[in-house]
Design an enzyme around this catalytic site. Structure first.
Site, PDB file in Angstrom:
ATOM      1  N   ASP A   1       0.858  -1.172   0.000  1.00  0.00           N
ATOM      2  CA  ASP A   1       0.000   0.000   0.000  1.00  0.00           C
ATOM      3  C   ASP A   1       0.897   1.226   0.000  1.00  0.00           C
ATOM      4  O   ASP A   1       2.054   1.174   0.465  1.00  0.00           O
ATOM      5  CB  ASP A   1      -0.920   0.009   1.220  1.00  0.00           C
ATOM      6  CG  ASP A   1      -1.943   1.141   1.139  1.00  0.00           C
ATOM      7  OD1 ASP A   1      -2.739   1.147   0.183  1.00  0.00           O
ATOM      8  OD2 ASP A   1      -1.934   2.021   2.017  1.00  0.00           O
TER       9      ASP A   1
ATOM     10  N   GLU B   1       0.853   5.693   0.611  1.00  0.00           N
ATOM     11  CA  GLU B   1       0.173   6.947   0.929  1.00  0.00           C
ATOM     12  C   GLU B   1       0.825   8.031   0.090  1.00  0.00           C
ATOM     13  O   GLU B   1       2.034   7.988  -0.168  1.00  0.00           O
ATOM     14  CB  GLU B   1       0.280   7.280   2.426  1.00  0.00           C
ATOM     15  CG  GLU B   1      -0.364   6.264   3.351  1.00  0.00           C
ATOM     16  CD  GLU B   1      -1.874   6.159   3.192  1.00  0.00           C
ATOM     17  OE1 GLU B   1      -2.474   7.100   2.620  1.00  0.00           O
ATOM     18  OE2 GLU B   1      -2.455   5.145   3.609  1.00  0.00           O
TER      19      GLU B   1
ATOM     20  N   GLU C   1      -6.616  18.693   4.053  1.00  0.00           N
ATOM     21  CA  GLU C   1      -7.590  17.645   3.753  1.00  0.00           C
ATOM     22  C   GLU C   1      -6.910  16.312   3.503  1.00  0.00           C
ATOM     23  O   GLU C   1      -7.456  15.249   3.830  1.00  0.00           O
ATOM     24  CB  GLU C   1      -8.457  18.039   2.546  1.00  0.00           C
ATOM     25  CG  GLU C   1      -7.738  18.112   1.207  1.00  0.00           C
ATOM     26  CD  GLU C   1      -6.917  19.380   1.022  1.00  0.00           C
ATOM     27  OE1 GLU C   1      -6.258  19.502  -0.015  1.00  0.00           O
ATOM     28  OE2 GLU C   1      -6.960  20.252   1.928  1.00  0.00           O
TER      29      GLU C   1
ATOM     30  N   HIS D   1      -4.517  10.487   6.241  1.00  0.00           N
ATOM     31  CA  HIS D   1      -3.475   9.554   6.684  1.00  0.00           C
ATOM     32  C   HIS D   1      -2.744   9.989   7.947  1.00  0.00           C
ATOM     33  O   HIS D   1      -1.988   9.196   8.510  1.00  0.00           O
ATOM     34  CB  HIS D   1      -2.466   9.299   5.557  1.00  0.00           C
ATOM     35  CG  HIS D   1      -1.919  10.527   4.905  1.00  0.00           C
ATOM     36  ND1 HIS D   1      -1.315  11.554   5.588  1.00  0.00           N
ATOM     37  CD2 HIS D   1      -1.895  10.880   3.593  1.00  0.00           C
ATOM     38  CE1 HIS D   1      -0.926  12.489   4.736  1.00  0.00           C
ATOM     39  NE2 HIS D   1      -1.276  12.116   3.522  1.00  0.00           N
TER      40      HIS D   1
ATOM     41  N   HIS E   1      -4.936   5.764   8.030  1.00  0.00           N
ATOM     42  CA  HIS E   1      -4.705   4.733   7.021  1.00  0.00           C
ATOM     43  C   HIS E   1      -3.230   4.692   6.652  1.00  0.00           C
ATOM     44  O   HIS E   1      -2.843   5.037   5.550  1.00  0.00           O
ATOM     45  CB  HIS E   1      -5.561   5.010   5.781  1.00  0.00           C
ATOM     46  CG  HIS E   1      -7.028   4.906   6.050  1.00  0.00           C
ATOM     47  ND1 HIS E   1      -7.853   4.048   5.369  1.00  0.00           N
ATOM     48  CD2 HIS E   1      -7.820   5.544   6.931  1.00  0.00           C
ATOM     49  CE1 HIS E   1      -9.094   4.170   5.818  1.00  0.00           C
ATOM     50  NE2 HIS E   1      -9.099   5.080   6.750  1.00  0.00           N
TER      51      HIS E   1
ATOM     52  N   ASP F   1      -2.236  -0.723   6.465  1.00  0.00           N
ATOM     53  CA  ASP F   1      -3.175  -1.131   5.422  1.00  0.00           C
ATOM     54  C   ASP F   1      -2.696  -2.371   4.681  1.00  0.00           C
ATOM     55  O   ASP F   1      -3.496  -3.225   4.284  1.00  0.00           O
ATOM     56  CB  ASP F   1      -3.381   0.017   4.428  1.00  0.00           C
ATOM     57  CG  ASP F   1      -4.420   1.016   4.920  1.00  0.00           C
ATOM     58  OD1 ASP F   1      -4.962   0.795   6.007  1.00  0.00           O
ATOM     59  OD2 ASP F   1      -4.668   2.009   4.216  1.00  0.00           O
TER      60      ASP F   1
END
Length: 564
Positions: free
Chosen positions: A340, A342, A385, A390, A484, A489
Site C-alpha cells: 500500500d 500513501e 484535507e 493519513h 490509514h 493497510d
C-alpha cells in the site's frame, strides 16, 4: 545558461515562481523557471530598486506566463498565499467591484489578462522548505536583486509611468509561434526611457495613480502632505534588464534534483550525488546509507540497530528509520508482496508524490516475517484535507529521505514478485512515476499485479468494497485504524486477500513472525486433513428404529421411500 535539471511534466509546462525583497518595501527581485515538456528550461529574473514582496511575487507569476507557450497547459508553483488566494479566491470579486481599492491593481489586471484562454493549475508550496523548484526560483529572485545597479542618487516625486525595454536573451519565440511575445501586449508610452533613466520597473507599465500599498510598511513611503504621491529611487546609468536564460535538459537517471544544494548550476549522476542528496537532522541515517547518500538493503544485524518507532507522525520524529530489508526470497516461487502507498494527492501524472510505502511478504500464502516500510519527503507541501486522511504531517516528512535515496532499494525488493494492492492501478501509477524519475525500467515489466478490489467486486457485486467495508464483512483485520498508514493497510489487506481467496483460518498478523518460511509461528491452513468420525452399531440400530416408526406413522412417506 543553466544546467540545473528540474524534472519536466508530460504534455504540459511546469513553472516555479518566487519573489524576494530586502526590506519590505526595499530592493526586490522576482524569479521564474519554466520547464517545457521537452526538458528545455527557461530561467527569468528581474528586479526593482524600491518595491514590496507581494509585487515581486506577482511579477514571478507574470514572468512565467509571459515566457511559456499559450497552447500548452501549465502548472505553476508559488509559495505566495497572496498570489494563490488572489487568483483562485479573490479575483472574481475584485472584477465584480471593478477593481475598487485593489492593491497592485495593474499587476493583477496584467496577470488576469495572461490567464485568459489558458489552462493553468495553480499550486501552493511552502517556501524555504527544501523544495527543488521553489529553492531554484528563490535563487533567481535574489539574482534579480543582485543585478540591480548599486548607486542611488535621488528621489523622484510623482514620476512618469516608464515602460522599460526588455533585454530578452532567448530565441524561444522564434521556435514557438504560440509563444506570448513579451512585448506584444504592452501599452505604448510616449515617455521614452532614453530620457528617463529611472529604475527598471519589472512591472513595466506600473500605474502610480493607484496609490495602493501592500502592507502597513508601505505607508512609511507616502508623502505626509500629499497622499497618493509615491516615492521611487532613481538609478544612475541604464536600467537593469530582465534576463532570460534557456537551457535544454534531459531528465534521466543521471540527473537528479538537489533539495538542499546551494549551487544552482550543479547537476550530478547517481554515482556522484553524495554531496547533493538531502541531509537529514536524524543522526541515525548515516549508519544505514552508502557514501552516495542512498539507503542500502539491510541485513538482520542492521535491522536490529533500528530504533523502535513510536508511530508519531504529527511532528519531527527521529525514531523512524526506513525498513528496507534485503530481498532474501527474491526469485522464490509463489512470492507475493501485499503493498500500500500513501501519497500527497490523487494524480501521479500531475506531480503528486509518494510519502509512505508499506509491504508485507508472503510465500505460498504464508507470511515470511519480511516487511518493508519507508516514509518519504515528497518535496511538496500537503494540504490539510490530505493530512486528515493519513495523519502524516509535513513537518514529520521534512526529515525523511527523498525518493532518490530509497527508490532503488524498493525497486529491487519488488523484482519478480506478485504485487497485491487494493485498487492496484493507483499504487502502481505512483510507483512507476517515481521509478521513472530515477531512470529505472518500467516496474510493470518485472512484476505481476493482482488487484484485490477487482476480486472484491466480483465476489460482492453492488456492495461497498473499500478496505474498511471488507474488514467488517469478512470479520478480519480488526485493528485500530485511526489513520490509514501504508504498512497497517498492507497488513490488513493481507488478511482480507487471504479471506477472499480461501486463505487461512487464524492470522495473528501483528504477532512477531519469527522463523521465516516454515517457522513455528506459521498460521493454520485449510489443507490439514480432518479426522473421520464413524457411527457405532448401536447408533445405527437406533437410527433404523426411528425411521421405521416414522414410516408407520406416515404411510405416504413409506411409499415414497419404496419408489426411490
Amino acid at each position: 545558461m543553466s544546467n540545473h535539471a528540474l524534472t519536466p511534466l508530460v504534455g504540459r509546462t511546469l513553472a516555479y515562481t518566487d519573489g524576494a525583497c530586502r526590506g519590505n518595501p526595499g530592493k526586490g527581485g522576482f524569479g521564474a523557471v519554466v520547464i517545457l515538456p521537452t526538458g528545455e528550461q527557461i530561467d527569468i529574473c528581474g528586479g526593482e530598486a524600491h518595491t514590496t514582496n507581494n509585487r515581486m511575487e506577482l511579477m514571478g507569476a507574470i514572468a512565467a506566463l509571459e515566457n511559456s507557450p499559450k497552447a500548452l497547459p501549465i502548472q505553476i508553483w508559488s509559495d505566495s498565499s497572496y498570489v494563490i488566494k488572489g487568483i483562485s479566491e479573490w479575483l472574481a470579486g475584485w472584477k465584480k467591484k471593478h477593481w475598487k481599492n485593489v492593491k497592485n491593481v495593474e499587476l493583477w489586471q496584467r496577470l488576469d489578462k495572461l490567464c485568459e484562454q489558458r489552462q493553468i493549475d495553480w499550486q501552493w508550496v511552502k517556501g524555504h522548505a527544501g523544495h527543488d523548484g521553489n529553492e531554484y526560483a528563490d535563487k533567481l529572485a535574489n539574482q534579480g536583486i543582485d543585478q540591480l545597479p548599486k548607486s542611488f542618487n535621488k528621489v523622484i516625486k510623482n514620476p512618469p509611468n516608464p515602460t522599460t525595454d526588455l533585454d530578452v536573451k532567448s530565441n524561444f519565440s522564434d521556435k514557438n509561434p504560440d509563444f506570448d511575445d513579451k512585448k506584444k501586449d504592452l501599452p505604448m508610452n510616449p515617455m521614452s526611457t532614453d530620457n528617463n533613466p529611472v529604475l527598471n520597473h519589472s512591472a513595466l507599465t506600473r500605474d502610480f495613480s493607484d496609490a495602493s500599498f501592500d502592507d502597513a510598511q508601505d505607508m512609511e513611503f507616502a508623502d505626509s502632505e500629499i497622499m497618493g504621491d509615491i516615492f521611487l529611487q532613481a538609478l544612475d546609468g541604464e536600467p537593469a534588464p530582465i534576463t532570460i536564460q534557456t537551457s535544454t535538459t534531459q531528465t534521466s537517471k543521471a540527473q537528479i534534483s538537489h533539495t538542499q544544494n546551494d549551487d544552482v548550476s550543479t547537476q550530478s549522476s547517481l554515482g556522484e550525488q553524495a554531496a547533493h542528496l538531502p541531509t537529514s537532522a536524524n543522526p541515525h541515517f548515516a549508519v544505514f546509507t552508502n557514501p552516495q547518500g542512498q539507503f542500502v538493503p539491510q541485513d538482520d544485524s542492521l535491522i536490529a540497530q533500528r530504533p523502535v518507532f513510536n508511530g508519531i507522525t504529527s511532528q519531527p520524529n527521529p525514531t523512524f528509520i526506513p525498513l528496507l530489508p534485503i530481498a532474501k526470497h527474491k526469485g522464490t516461487a509463489n512470492r507475493q508482496l501485499i503493498l500500500d502507498t500513501e501519497t500527497t494527492g490523487f494524480e501521479a501524472q500531475n506531480g503528486d508524490r509518494i510519502i509512505e510505502v508499506g509491504i508485507v511478504e508472503m510465500i505460498n500464502r504464508r507470511f515470511t516475517g519480511e516487511k518493508l516500510h519507508v516514509y518519504i519527503n515528497p518535496k511538496i507541501e500537503m494540504g490539510e484535507e490530505v493530512i486528515r486522511v493519513h495523519g502524516i504531517h509535513n513537518v514529520f516528512l521534512n526529515d525523511m529521505p527523498v525518493f532518490e535515496q530509497v527508490g532503488e532499494a524498493i525497486y529491487d525488493f519488488l523484482q519478480g514478485a506478485e504485487l497485491i494492492a487494493h485498487n492496484a492501478g493507483f499504487d502502481m501509477s505512483f510507483l512507476q512515476a517515481e521509478f521513472a524519475r530515477l531512470g529505472l525500467p518500467d516496474i510493470n515489466q518485472t512484476v505481476t499485479v493482482t488487484d484485490s478490489l477487482a476480486i472484491a467486486k466480483r465476489m460482492f457485486a453492488g456492495q461497498r468494497n473499500t478496505l474498511d467495508a471488507l474488514v467488517k464483512r469478512l470479520n478480519v483485520g480488526k485493528q485500530d485504524r485511526t489513520f490509514h498508514g501504508a504498512l497497517l493497510d498492507a497488513e490488513i489487506l493481507a488478511e482480507v486477500y487471504l479471506a477472499m481467496t480461501g486463505g487461512q483460518v487464524a492470522l495473528a498478523i501483528d504477532d512477531d513472525v519469527g522463523g521465516g518460511v516454515g517457522g513455528a509461528t506459521e498460521h493454520q491452513r485449510f489443507s490439514t486433513t480432518i479426522k473421520r468420525f464413524l457411527a457405532s452399531s448401536d447408533a445405527e440400530q437406533a437410527h433404523l428404529e426411528w425411521l421405521n416408526a416414522l414410516k408407520d406413522n406416515n404411510p405416504q412417506l413409506a411409499e415414497n421411500w419404496a419408489s426411490v
